[in-house]
Design an enzyme around this catalytic site. Sequence first.
Site, PDB file in Angstrom:
ATOM      1  N   GLY A 142       0.700  -1.282  -0.060  1.00 21.68           N
ATOM      2  CA  GLY A 142       0.053  -0.051   0.285  1.00 21.68           C
ATOM      3  C   GLY A 142       0.764   1.241  -0.086  1.00 21.68           C
ATOM      4  O   GLY A 142       2.141   1.248  -0.121  1.00 21.68           O
ATOM      5  N   ASN A 143       0.191   2.352   0.372  1.00 25.51           N
ATOM      6  CA  ASN A 143       1.050   3.585   0.246  1.00 25.51           C
ATOM      7  C   ASN A 143       0.381   4.593   1.278  1.00 25.51           C
ATOM      8  O   ASN A 143      -0.679   4.245   1.916  1.00 25.51           O
ATOM      9  CB  ASN A 143       0.839   4.147  -1.016  1.00 25.51           C
ATOM     10  N   HIS A 144       1.139   5.635   1.673  1.00 23.97           N
ATOM     11  CA  HIS A 144       0.569   6.808   2.737  1.00 23.97           C
ATOM     12  C   HIS A 144      -0.668   7.447   2.335  1.00 23.97           C
ATOM     13  O   HIS A 144      -0.683   8.434   3.303  1.00 23.97           O
ATOM     14  CB  HIS A 144       1.879   7.379   3.097  1.00 23.97           C
ATOM     15  N   SER A 145      -1.250   7.532   1.198  1.00 22.69           N
ATOM     16  CA  SER A 145      -2.221   8.250   1.202  1.00 22.69           C
ATOM     17  C   SER A 145      -3.283   8.336   1.996  1.00 22.69           C
ATOM     18  O   SER A 145      -3.628   7.489   2.418  1.00 22.69           O
ATOM     19  CB  SER A 145      -2.716   8.088  -0.257  1.00 22.69           C
TER      20      SER A 145
ATOM     21  N   ALA B  96      -3.959   7.854  -4.809  1.00 22.18           N
ATOM     22  CA  ALA B  96      -2.891   7.200  -4.971  1.00 22.18           C
ATOM     23  C   ALA B  96      -2.978   5.533  -5.231  1.00 22.18           C
ATOM     24  O   ALA B  96      -2.887   4.693  -4.373  1.00 22.18           O
ATOM     25  CB  ALA B  96      -1.776   7.524  -3.931  1.00 22.18           C
TER      26      ALA B  96
END
Length: 398
Positions: A206-209, A274
């Site tokens: 995943g990512n930090h969005s 994102a």
Amino acid sequence: MLKGKKILLGITASIAAYKSILLARFLIKEGAEVKVVMTQAAIDFVSPLVLSTLTNNKVLVDISSKDSWANHVMLGRWADVFLIAPLSCNTLAKMAHGQCDNLLLAVYLSSTCPVVVAPAMDEDMWYHPSTKKNIIALKEYGNTIINVGTGDLASGLFGEGRMAEPEDIVLFLFENFFRENVLKNKKALVTAGPTYEQLDPVRFVGNHSSGKMGFALAEALYEKGADVTIVSGTVYQTKKYKGINISKVETAEEMYNACMQLHEESDIEIMAAAVADYKPAEIASEKIKKNQTELTLQLIKTKDILATLGASKKSGQFLAGFALETNNEKEHALNKLKTKNADMIILNSLKDTNAGFGFDTNKVSVFFKDESSVDLELASKKEIAQQIVELIIQKIHV
Ligand code: CTP
């Protein structure tokens, strides 16, 4: 939110009247002009002095005194909305039956503006068949009811009958009576947040969005009157307005499918999510064990939602995307405009402090098809979103 709006606040005898002070405060903070009319019995619950000080207007209680008479007809005509909060069981019954034994009821019967009521009473009173009938009667007369909440009641019991919270009443008024209509009848689709690409039953890539920018854009579009749907990855954001639709997804594939379903009908599309560019080629059916010194993951490309929407964009549809770049920002942004057939690219630079992932503020540059651009100064994501929506409105000439 309520700049220049005239709200007549009616207060009746209920313990919840203490919340009317906050309600008056919030209405004024949002820019409304507030006048207060109270029943005599409500004075036992909340002081007219507090309300007149807060609203900067005389609080009206009696139809007449020895030397003056309150013009109830003009009060009802002055207001954009007559909000009765709290509405007691007794005043509800009187309104349902057209009784007129105090100033508040006289104003109600003669008002030409929309009337909104926020009932407050104990659960057993709320459930009484006569109360139910009276509520139905008020609806039939064209009044708007703000639903009661559930929680601690004055009786010490827990249940239904609490007056809606002041913040929620202010939002309700805005949503139902005061939204702008420059984007009325326009459908908007906004993606927000990260996508999570499953690796095994317990892990994902995943990512930090945070989804803050996407949600702020959706709210700004909604405030201008658009019919808005957010397709959101996993976020902690909650939608501010009840009327915004949310389609919750997890993976890039799910986000792609949700967007494709809405694409045909959408007039404005903003891809603020994102989205993972790559996902694991295979999802392990069992938890991956740590029995190897090295683990190589094979990743495959996800479908590019922005590019797919751009490729099938119809005339009249406006498509915006984001670019997050660390070098040659302008060149990359202009390239994305072309390759994805977007009308607008909003460029975030990771070099800017207090901007981007997780922050409440952002600093962006906006690029258009004709190679014109606008730099927006560091501001809250809410303000940035409002400025972006203004730019879209200018471009689509509504
Ligand atoms: N985007 C999308 N679908 C994807 C990947 C990205 O819709 N599968 C959208 C994002 O929501 C954003 C824009 O494309 O609006 C730009 O994403 P970004 O990751 O910055 O650029 P890419 O096109 O993926 O290109 P690169 O990573 O090479 O910069």
